[in-house]
Design a protein around this motif. Structure first.
Motif, PDB file in Angstrom:
ATOM      1  N   GLN B  61      41.074  21.785  38.473  1.00  9.36           N
ATOM      2  CA  GLN B  61      40.790  21.794  39.917  1.00  9.36           C
ATOM      3  C   GLN B  61      41.935  22.553  40.577  1.00  9.36           C
ATOM      4  O   GLN B  61      43.105  22.234  40.387  1.00  9.36           O
ATOM      5  CB  GLN B  61      40.743  20.365  40.441  1.00  9.36           C
ATOM      6  N   TYR B  62      41.597  23.625  41.282  1.00 13.62           N
ATOM      7  CA  TYR B  62      42.666  24.383  41.927  1.00 13.62           C
ATOM      8  C   TYR B  62      42.475  24.394  43.435  1.00 13.62           C
ATOM      9  O   TYR B  62      41.373  24.201  43.943  1.00 13.62           O
ATOM     10  CB  TYR B  62      42.756  25.806  41.373  1.00 13.62           C
ATOM     11  N   CYS B  63      43.571  24.616  44.133  1.00 12.34           N
ATOM     12  CA  CYS B  63      43.531  24.521  45.590  1.00 12.34           C
ATOM     13  C   CYS B  63      42.881  25.764  46.200  1.00 12.34           C
ATOM     14  O   CYS B  63      43.273  26.882  45.888  1.00 12.34           O
ATOM     15  CB  CYS B  63      44.952  24.368  46.141  1.00 12.34           C
ATOM     16  N   PRO B  64      41.905  25.562  47.079  1.00 11.65           N
ATOM     17  CA  PRO B  64      41.241  26.725  47.690  1.00 11.65           C
ATOM     18  C   PRO B  64      42.012  27.306  48.875  1.00 11.65           C
ATOM     19  O   PRO B  64      41.615  28.317  49.422  1.00 11.65           O
ATOM     20  CB  PRO B  64      39.898  26.141  48.143  1.00 11.65           C
ATOM     21  N   HIS B  65      43.087  26.657  49.275  1.00 13.04           N
ATOM     22  CA  HIS B  65      43.815  27.094  50.475  1.00 13.04           C
ATOM     23  C   HIS B  65      45.078  27.867  50.101  1.00 13.04           C
ATOM     24  O   HIS B  65      45.692  27.614  49.069  1.00 13.04           O
ATOM     25  CB  HIS B  65      44.212  25.890  51.324  1.00 13.04           C
ATOM     26  N   ALA B  66      45.489  28.768  50.966  1.00  6.02           N
ATOM     27  CA  ALA B  66      46.672  29.578  50.694  1.00  6.02           C
ATOM     28  C   ALA B  66      47.968  28.827  51.026  1.00  6.02           C
ATOM     29  O   ALA B  66      49.014  29.115  50.456  1.00  6.02           O
ATOM     30  CB  ALA B  66      46.607  30.870  51.501  1.00  6.02           C
ATOM     31  N   ILE B 110      51.325  23.332  48.737  1.00  5.45           N
ATOM     32  CA  ILE B 110      50.627  24.449  48.093  1.00  5.45           C
ATOM     33  C   ILE B 110      51.105  25.717  48.772  1.00  5.45           C
ATOM     34  O   ILE B 110      51.082  25.797  50.002  1.00  5.45           O
ATOM     35  CB  ILE B 110      49.098  24.322  48.329  1.00  5.45           C
ATOM     36  N   ILE B 111      51.515  26.725  48.002  1.00  5.45           N
ATOM     37  CA  ILE B 111      51.979  27.951  48.657  1.00  5.45           C
ATOM     38  C   ILE B 111      51.136  29.176  48.304  1.00  5.45           C
ATOM     39  O   ILE B 111      51.434  30.279  48.734  1.00  5.45           O
ATOM     40  CB  ILE B 111      53.472  28.222  48.378  1.00  5.45           C
ATOM     41  N   TYR B 112      50.090  29.004  47.529  1.00  4.26           N
ATOM     42  CA  TYR B 112      49.115  30.082  47.362  1.00  4.26           C
ATOM     43  C   TYR B 112      47.812  29.505  46.843  1.00  4.26           C
ATOM     44  O   TYR B 112      47.791  28.463  46.191  1.00  4.26           O
ATOM     45  CB  TYR B 112      49.608  31.195  46.435  1.00  4.26           C
ATOM     46  N   GLN B 113      46.733  30.234  47.137  1.00  6.04           N
ATOM     47  CA  GLN B 113      45.436  29.787  46.648  1.00  6.04           C
ATOM     48  C   GLN B 113      45.414  29.890  45.129  1.00  6.04           C
ATOM     49  O   GLN B 113      45.881  30.868  44.563  1.00  6.04           O
ATOM     50  CB  GLN B 113      44.328  30.677  47.217  1.00  6.04           C
ATOM     51  N   GLY B 114      44.888  28.861  44.496  1.00  4.13           N
ATOM     52  CA  GLY B 114      44.784  28.897  43.045  1.00  4.13           C
ATOM     53  C   GLY B 114      45.823  28.038  42.344  1.00  4.13           C
ATOM     54  O   GLY B 114      45.843  27.973  41.125  1.00  4.13           O
ATOM     55  N   MET B 115      46.710  27.381  43.098  1.00  2.00           N
ATOM     56  CA  MET B 115      47.624  26.448  42.433  1.00  2.00           C
ATOM     57  C   MET B 115      46.806  25.300  41.850  1.00  2.00           C
ATOM     58  O   MET B 115      45.885  24.779  42.490  1.00  2.00           O
ATOM     59  CB  MET B 115      48.654  25.885  43.415  1.00  2.00           C
ATOM     60  N   CYS B 116      47.129  24.895  40.643  1.00  2.00           N
ATOM     61  CA  CYS B 116      46.363  23.852  39.970  1.00  2.00           C
ATOM     62  C   CYS B 116      46.784  22.493  40.516  1.00  2.00           C
ATOM     63  O   CYS B 116      47.973  22.211  40.638  1.00  2.00           O
ATOM     64  CB  CYS B 116      46.617  23.893  38.472  1.00  2.00           C
ATOM     65  N   VAL B 117      45.793  21.669  40.807  1.00  2.00           N
ATOM     66  CA  VAL B 117      46.095  20.359  41.386  1.00  2.00           C
ATOM     67  C   VAL B 117      45.851  19.238  40.369  1.00  2.00           C
ATOM     68  O   VAL B 117      46.564  18.242  40.342  1.00  2.00           O
ATOM     69  CB  VAL B 117      45.244  20.134  42.657  1.00  2.00           C
ATOM     70  N   ALA B 118      44.857  19.421  39.538  1.00  2.00           N
ATOM     71  CA  ALA B 118      44.549  18.386  38.547  1.00  2.00           C
ATOM     72  C   ALA B 118      43.743  19.022  37.421  1.00  2.00           C
ATOM     73  O   ALA B 118      43.212  20.123  37.574  1.00  2.00           O
ATOM     74  CB  ALA B 118      43.742  17.260  39.188  1.00  2.00           C
ATOM     75  N   ALA B 119      43.672  18.334  36.299  1.00  2.00           N
ATOM     76  CA  ALA B 119      42.928  18.872  35.159  1.00  2.00           C
ATOM     77  C   ALA B 119      42.262  17.744  34.393  1.00  2.00           C
ATOM     78  O   ALA B 119      42.738  16.604  34.386  1.00  2.00           O
ATOM     79  CB  ALA B 119      43.857  19.660  34.243  1.00  2.00           C
ATOM     80  N   VAL B 120      41.161  18.089  33.752  1.00  2.00           N
ATOM     81  CA  VAL B 120      40.336  17.115  33.039  1.00  2.00           C
ATOM     82  C   VAL B 120      40.122  17.596  31.617  1.00  2.00           C
ATOM     83  O   VAL B 120      39.882  18.786  31.399  1.00  2.00           O
ATOM     84  CB  VAL B 120      38.952  17.012  33.727  1.00  2.00           C
ATOM     85  N   ALA B 121      40.184  16.688  30.656  1.00  2.00           N
ATOM     86  CA  ALA B 121      39.791  17.028  29.281  1.00  2.00           C
ATOM     87  C   ALA B 121      38.452  16.371  28.994  1.00  2.00           C
ATOM     88  O   ALA B 121      38.266  15.175  29.248  1.00  2.00           O
ATOM     89  CB  ALA B 121      40.833  16.550  28.285  1.00  2.00           C
ATOM     90  N   ALA B 122      37.521  17.167  28.464  1.00  2.00           N
ATOM     91  CA  ALA B 122      36.194  16.635  28.165  1.00  2.00           C
ATOM     92  C   ALA B 122      35.663  17.269  26.886  1.00  2.00           C
ATOM     93  O   ALA B 122      36.268  18.197  26.342  1.00  2.00           O
ATOM     94  CB  ALA B 122      35.235  16.892  29.329  1.00  2.00           C
TER      95      ALA B 122
END
Ligand code: FES
Ligand code: FES
Lengths: 208, 786
Positions: B61-66, B110-122
């Protein structure tokens, strides 16, 4: 985590992907629309039957060998080839029909395997790059020519180019340079071996 | 395209240590089979390829905001989705591409769009991505700035909360630092002596000495990827890395492990070109998920995440240069101001003048992080500085070729930044050689006869232009420690282990060639393992065109040490002294009587010989015994490259067609011909991508979001974009470098001179395009058509 199985839909699988037409990766916006439109005809919100949940086994005819695989309806052919059959010569570079690294042959046609649902490839003859190099100690044909002409650098894209070359040479055994450039235009090599690759394919066609 | 090399022995600079006739170097026709076969076929194991069918997959999950602050993260929906085995958030993975909470805090900026916020293993990547999308994140959204010029305006939004400014400026050097005994006292006084000045102020109407180099994603073919597996308390990582030792350090620190408990295997970097140098958060994410899920986990960033927050980028650069010259072309002074999200190099290396001031302003904006690209930042530096020199030739009414010859740095000059001697004439030599191949003088005369700048046309009516360019490239970096281990087995065959990552297929062969030469054996008796730092202690940085130089040096030293021990054994057997012996073709024999010999197997004796060597970049083009260079020191080697290009410009469509593009690149000595040629050709294609096809990342000014985070809209060349039969790339063997057997690498310079297309564009149209990518729309705008 719960074991409840819901799966994801075919529509979700394709939702932000663009589709390959012919060889060239062009015009993502237009082609993306085509992909979504085609999904609308199959508005399938699947209740999937997972591999561990007693689902169906399907036949994948890969490199002349029959494999029975229990698949999910939203899996890509690329995922099945790599993760279920362990055929990892085929790479995954973009998962959205842009790079050509995942190319396999289905019915002799080069297909981006990331863009084809596995269920659409059931029962069809599939060839992966493994078929070009049965003996790693003694390469011949396309793989030997690519090696001897240094038509690769990091090697991540190379299997895709080579299997597409097989299809090209079947259709046109002696292509000229412009035909090679046209036919292989759906592939990227960022390293970039494009000059060597195109020259090598012409050479192969000339028997060199 | 012919494979030719121009060999030129500089009388002033040949390192006599390596002047023996060479037996292996330059004579190996093909890549060595045992690794080339695996790489070319697809058998080479990249990170995604290991544990097929046995691993979990990651969704991010990555941040959509800059620019934003995370208020809350709710992972509960994701955790209850099918197939999900583990979830981590930025609070557990303080990786560089993820926001960093201050200790004990739950929010982070967050200082740019696309920084990763969380991750899931499935259990499959599609489920993992769907689950990652289900993570709910609340943000406080802040004002942002993604345009460098806007970031410098008074009252611009601050890119980072709490900072006081988006920029900082410093004078990097200002030469001469003290007024000389004669002549002008400083840059400003020297500028007054110029007959012609091009200045961003006074030439505003015409062309203003400003160049804007675009921002782009590294666009690595292999996305960022790591597969990890815990075995007891030890962590095994398979991932592409250009600095394995650094990755191990970072992972072990963040996981609380001893470095000796982290095993890192990097077989391939998938065309990384600098992207795999930084920290590798994909491995950290996978390691934490794997620990929770108790299964091997692969973390592969999607193409979009790769193009935005997940990977590194080449930053913007903008130059504003004031250049003053005398009527005869001599440079009076250069006053250069650089703005950028990454730093410039090169300017001071290429041009001859005592008066140069270089001011640099770094600018922070809300775009994904930057990192070194092929040439670090040199392609952009060259672009930003060269056009003004090209323009000066026209202002002086000189042929650009003659002007370039006049202002090129000479061997006796000191580098203005470091006060180190240049020591090579290769810049002029490369220009001269490419001028011959291109037939510049004739073409220039024909172009003038056809009307000259902005008027010459081809028979089909399109505008016709030719351009030239050259640049000095400084190779090397601050970290050239590379351990190379050699094991000469009981059968006399040698196996080398290099702890650095391999960027291209030529690395293995180049190192094998050097080791075979140093040992006096044949290429088929040498094997090379790359990227297993489990065995080789430190790999250093695979960057800066230093792979060949530095690894080859370690291989050379290790091989020479092993050979020394074999020679001693052979001397005992042959009842002679080592100085009477020579090693060739896997045998050690008497110089006086080659029929008296021992094989390498016999010389090894009953215990395999293990030795190590330390890589070193010997540095500069100075004649010196190789043993007198201190290993482990930062050092650099210079090389030069010159390009000439001929184009047609269609005024109706804005399309530019490459009619011809030639390049000559100084590579020192060619160690492995096909590897060198492949690097040179690859550089030519990359330049086409940067100058013409649209390798440029675009940001939405309204949201700060990346608009083209994919391979199609940020386009690398396809075969249709590459005029394969109109490109000539030639290696020039200056043979003047104090490096192992004179080889100074060839990865970087071939990409430097994409600005040659812009110079040809001016020649064709009389217009300067100051943006790096020559899109048809930009061309039409420059021509006043739209
Ligand atoms: S991975 Fe399928 S086209 Fe890129
Ligand atoms: S060889 Fe690296 S992308 Fe083609």
């Amino acid at each position: 985590m719960t074991e409840e199985k819901k799966g994801i839909s075919r529509r979700e699988f394709l939702k932000d992907a663009s589709l390959i037409v012919g060889g060239a990766a062009v015009g993502s916006t237009m082609l993306g629309t085509v992909a979504v439109a085609s999904c609308n005809n199959n508005n399938n919100t699947t209740t999937s039957v997972g591999p561990s949940g007693g689902g169906r086994h399907s036949l994948f005819k890969v490199n002349g060998i029959d494999h029975w695989v229990e698949i999910e309806p939203y899996w890509s052919l690329n995922f099945v080839i790599r993760e279920k059959l362990g055929l990892t010569f085929t790479k995954m570079g973009c998962d959205r029909g842009e790079c050509g690294h995942c190319t396999v042959l289905v019915n002799d046609l080069p297909i981006y395997s990331c863009m084809m649902l596995a269920q659409d490839a059931i029962d069809k003859p599939i060839e992966t790059a493994e078929i070009l190099s049965p003996d790693l100690t003694n390469l011949d044909g396309i793989a030997k020519s690519f090696r001897d002409n240094a038509a690769f650098q990091c090697g991540f894209c190379t299997a895709g180019w080579m299997i597409a070359t097989k299809a090209l040479l079947k259709k046109n055994p002696s292509p000229n340079l412009d035909q090679v450039r046209e036919e292989l235009a759906g592939h990227l090599c960022i390293c970039s071996g494009i000059i060597e690759i195109c020259q090598t394919v012409v050479k192969i066609g000339q028997g060199g | 395209m012919a494979q030719t090399f121009i060999t030129h022995n500089d009388s002033y600079n040949v390192d006599e240590t390596f002047t023996d006739p060479l037996k292996v170097i330059g004579h190996v026709p093909n890549l060595v089979d045992h690794f080339a076969n695996r790489i070319v076929t697809g058998n080479w194991p990249f990170a995604q390829d290991v544990f097929a069918g046995q691993k979990l997959f990651t969704g991010v999950q990555y941040c959509p905001h800059a620019h934003a602050t995370i208020k809350s993260v709710d992972t509960s929906a994701a955790e209850s989705m099918p197939g999900v085995k583990a979830v981590v958030t930025y609070r557990e993975v303080p990786a560089p591409a993820m926001p960093r909470p201050t200790t004990g805090e739950t929010s982070a900026e967050i200082i740019y769009q696309g920084m990763c916020v969380a991750a899931v293993a499935a259990t499959d990547p599609f489920l993992a991505r769907a689950a990652a999308d289900a993570i709910k994140v609340e943000y406080d959204i802040h004002p942002f700035v993604v345009d460098m010029d806007k970031a410098l305006e008074p009252g611009a939004p601050l890119a980072v909360n709490g900072s006081t400014s988006n920029s900082s400026t410093r004078v990097v050097f200002n030469n001469p630092s003290t007024p000389p005994a004669t002549g002008p006292a400083n840059v400003d006084d020297a500028m007054k002596t110029a007959d012609v000045i091009i200045d961003n102020v006074i030439d505003n109407e015409k062309w203003f000495g400003t160049s804007w180099a675009s921002y782009w994603s590294h666009n690595t073919p292999e996305p960022r990827s790591a597969t990890v597996k815990w075995v007891g308390g030890e962590l095994w990582v398979w991932s592409g890395s250009q600095n394995i030792a650094n990755h191990i350090t970072n992972i072990s620190r963040n996981m609380g492990l001893n470095e000796s408990n982290v095993h890192f295997i990097s077989k391939g970097c998938g065309g990384a070109y600098g992207d795999r140098k930084p920290n590798g958060e994909e491995a950290w994410i996978a390691a934490l998920l794997s620990k929770k899920a108790r299964m091997p986990v692969n973390c592969t960033f999607t193409r979009h995440v790769n193009a935005t927050g997940g990977a590194t980028h080449q930053g913007h650069q903008k130059s504003v240069i004031k250049l003053g010259c005398k009527r005869d072309g001599e440079v009076a002074a250069i006053d250069a101001h650089w703005y950028g999200t990454s730093g410039p190099i090169h300017l001071q290396l290429t041009y001859k003048t005592d008066y140069i001031r270089f001011t640099s302003t770094t600018v922070t904006i809300n775009v994904p992080r930057t990192g070194p690209f092929r040439t670090v930042t040199g392609m952009h530096s060259c672009f930003c500085s060269d056009q003004i020199f090209d323009q000066m030739a026209y202002e002086l009414n000189m042929d650009p070729y003659d002007f370039r010859m006049k202002v090129a740095v000479t061997p006796d000059r000191l580098d203005q930044a470091t006060n180190r001697m240049n020591g090579s004439n290769a810049l002029r030599d490369c220009l001269e050689e490419v001028g011959k191949i291109f037939d510049w003088k004739n073409k220039w005369a024909q172009h003038k006869a056809a009307g000259g700048v902005g008027k010459a046309r081809l028979p089909d009516g399109r505008l016709w232009g030719i351009g030239s360019c050259y640049a000095f490239n400084e190779k090397g970096n601050s970290d050239n420690n590379r351990t190379v281990i050699i094991r000469v087995a009981l059968d006399g065959s040698a196996h080398l282990n290099i702890g650095t990552g391999a960027a291209s297929s030529g690395t293995h062969t180049a190192v094998a060639v050097v080791a075979a030469e140093a040992l006096g054996t044949t290429i088929d008796r040498v094997n090379v393992t790359v990227g297993e730092a489990v065995l080789a202690g430190s790999g250093g940085n695979q960057a800066g065109s230093t792979g060949t130089m530095s690894n080859a040096y370690g291989a050379f030293e290790a091989a020479k040490k092993a050979l020394g021990r074999m020679m001693a054994n052979a001397a005992t057997t042959l009842k002679t002294t080592t100085d009477q012996l020579v090693s060739e073709n896997g045998r050690i024999f008497m110089k006086s009587d080659p029929t008296q010999f021992v094989t390498h197997a016999q010389a090894v004796g009953s215990l395999a010989i293990i030795e190590s060597g330390n890589g070193a970049i010997l540095g500069m083009n100075l004649k010196r015994d190789y043993l007198s260079w201190r290993r482990g020191q930062a050092n650099t080697v210079r090389s030069s490259v010159a390009d000439m290009c001929e184009i047609a410009v269609d005024e109706e469509t804005g399309e530019i067609e490459i009619l011809r593009w030639d390049m000559v690149d100084d590579v020192g000595r060619v160690l492995f011909p096909k590897g060198v040629q492949a690097q040179l050709n690859g550089g030519m294609v990359m330049k086409i991508g940067v100058a013409l096809t649209g390798w440029e990342q675009l940001f939405d000014p309204g949201t700060g979001a990346t608009l083209n985070g994919n391979f199609i809209d940020q386009k690398n060349p396809t075969p249709l974009d590459v005029p394969v039969d109109r490109i000539t790339a030639v290696a020039y063997e200056s043979n003047n470098a104090a490096s192992v057997y004179g080889g100074i690498g060839c990865g970087e310079p071939p990409v430097l001179n994409y600005v040659v297309v812009h110079n040809a564009f001016y020649n064709a149209t009389g217009k300067r395009l100051t943006n790096s990518v020559l899109y048809p729309a930009r061309v039409l705008a420059a021509l006043g058509k739209i």
